[in-house]
Design an enzyme around this catalytic site. Structure first.
Site, PDB file in Angstrom:
ATOM      1  N   THR A  12       0.628  -0.957  -0.084  1.00  0.00           N
ATOM      2  CA  THR A  12      -0.050   0.050  -0.147  1.00  0.00           C
ATOM      3  C   THR A  12       0.754   1.028  -0.074  1.00  0.00           C
ATOM      4  O   THR A  12       0.184   2.395  -0.114  1.00  0.00           O
ATOM      5  CB  THR A  12      -1.111  -0.071   1.161  1.00  0.00           C
ATOM      6  OG1 THR A  12      -2.442  -1.211   1.281  1.00  0.00           O
ATOM      7  CG2 THR A  12      -1.839   1.351   0.876  1.00  0.00           C
ATOM      8  N   SER A  56       1.674  -7.543  -0.819  1.00  0.00           N
ATOM      9  CA  SER A  56       2.237  -8.733   0.872  1.00  0.00           C
ATOM     10  C   SER A  56       1.484  -9.498   0.911  1.00  0.00           C
ATOM     11  O   SER A  56       1.910 -11.059   1.591  1.00  0.00           O
ATOM     12  CB  SER A  56       2.324  -7.766   1.894  1.00  0.00           C
ATOM     13  OG  SER A  56       1.045  -7.483   2.697  1.00  0.00           O
ATOM     14  N   THR A  89       1.149  -3.716   4.392  1.00  0.00           N
ATOM     15  CA  THR A  89       0.606  -4.317   6.044  1.00  0.00           C
ATOM     16  C   THR A  89       0.659  -5.708   6.041  1.00  0.00           C
ATOM     17  O   THR A  89       0.469  -6.432   7.439  1.00  0.00           O
ATOM     18  CB  THR A  89      -0.048  -3.361   6.516  1.00  0.00           C
ATOM     19  OG1 THR A  89      -1.124  -3.511   5.741  1.00  0.00           O
ATOM     20  CG2 THR A  89       0.709  -1.761   5.763  1.00  0.00           C
TER      21      THR A  89
END
Length: 322
Positions: A12, A56, A89
């Site tokens: 992000t 991720s 994240t």
């Protein structure tokens, strides 16, 4: 002058909004673009290297090795004083913990990301990146080794966890809290990790799966793992390490098949510990050859087990004590 190496992996923090859908697309903003908007201390110089560019949630064990190798290359460069890694994240806590197991002490390695993309109102991308670079340039941060910086707070990878899917205060350290704070150009470290073991991993990580227990869970997924000949299993049980007889029988089958099994708890706090004597408890699991995972959550236990197996280490309950 401190030289900080910025290693980027996507996420992000590197996302842009798709003008047609209005949704974020990850990995489209380069580290150089992000760094241009920072207000770093005049004594800090940065260089940027893109390692991978993925969301991720798509990170693999192979990617972890790639990231590890890039960090070690930067780590061994005498001109580099500290390292910052930008990361999505969703799996940031896992990558940071993996790195804490394979990167030796000596230089600060800071992992960060953002909950809101750089183009969104109230973005935390630039603040987190600037604070991470500030932390990596601090001499005292090298004593921590690998850390996570999020929303001004410094976390130890062993306990850091994503606690919100959307809030900029997205990470917490559980009962251990945080190690310190970054306030502008000031770094305040209040505590350091008490224990730090690292392992030498040269090849690939073995396949290790997580199986979660709940009311009425049976052993079908354990038997599936046996059939697929996985190297290790983490069984996330309830309470102090409790499951039912079906799970217990499946664990024994897995151990007998040569699979290394670690027992963890779904509880956020408290160790897996012998408290009752019944057929589905940790006492039975231990007797059948499974390893007590202590207070480790299943994701960190999975990485610990994979790293130790890749390093050729014997895995015992003592390794999950801290």
């Amino acid at each position: 002058m401190s030289h900080i190496k910025l290693l980027t992996t996507g996420g992000t923090i590197a996302s842009k909004r798709d003008p047609e859908t209005g949704l974020q697309q990850t990995g489209l903003i380069s580290g150089e673009e992000l760094a241009e908007k920072l207000n770093l201390h005049e004594n800090i110089n940065i260089s940027v290297e893109e390692i991978i560019k993925v969301s991720s949630s798509a990170i693999t064990f192979e990617n972890l090795i790639t990231i590890k190798d890039a960090v070690l290359n930067a780590f061994e460069d005498d001109d580099v004083d500290g390292i910052v890694i930008t990361h999505g994240t969703d799996t940031l806590e896992e990558t940071s913990y993996f790195l804490s197991q394979v990167i030796p002490a000596g230089k600060a390695v800071v992992v960060t990301g953002s909950q809101r993309g750089p183009e969104l109102i109230g973005t935390d991308a630039y603040a987190n990146l600037q604070d991470s670079i500030t932390l990596a340039a601090d001499a005292d941060a090298a004593k921590i080794g690998v850390s996570v910086l999020f929303n001004s707070k410094i976390f130890m990878p062993r306990f850091v966890k994503k606690i919100s899917a959307m809030n900029v205060d997205g990470f917490g350290g559980g009962g251990t809290g945080y190690l310190g704070l970054v306030d502008g150009h000031d770094v305040k470290i209040y505590q350091h990790p008490a224990h730090s073991n690292t392992y030498n991993v040269e090849g690939q990580l073995p396949e290790v799966d997580i199986i979660k227990c709940a009311l009425g869970t049976d052993a079908k997924f354990i038997d599936c793992a046996i059939d697929h000949k996985v190297a290790g299993l983490v069984i996330e049980t309830m309470g102090r390490g409790h499951a039912n007889d079906l799970v217990a029988a499946g664990v024994k089958r897995a151990v007998d098949a040569g699979i290394k099994v670690v027992i963890t708890s779904a509880s956020d706090e408290g160790d897996v510990k012998v408290a009752y004597d019944f057929s589905g408890g940790i006492s039975k699991f231990e007797k059948d050859g499974a390893v007590n995972g202590g207070s480790y959550d299943s994701k960190k236990a999975r990485l610990k087990l994979a790293v130790m197996m890749a390093a050729g280490e014997e895995v015992t309950a003592e390794d999950f004590k801290y």
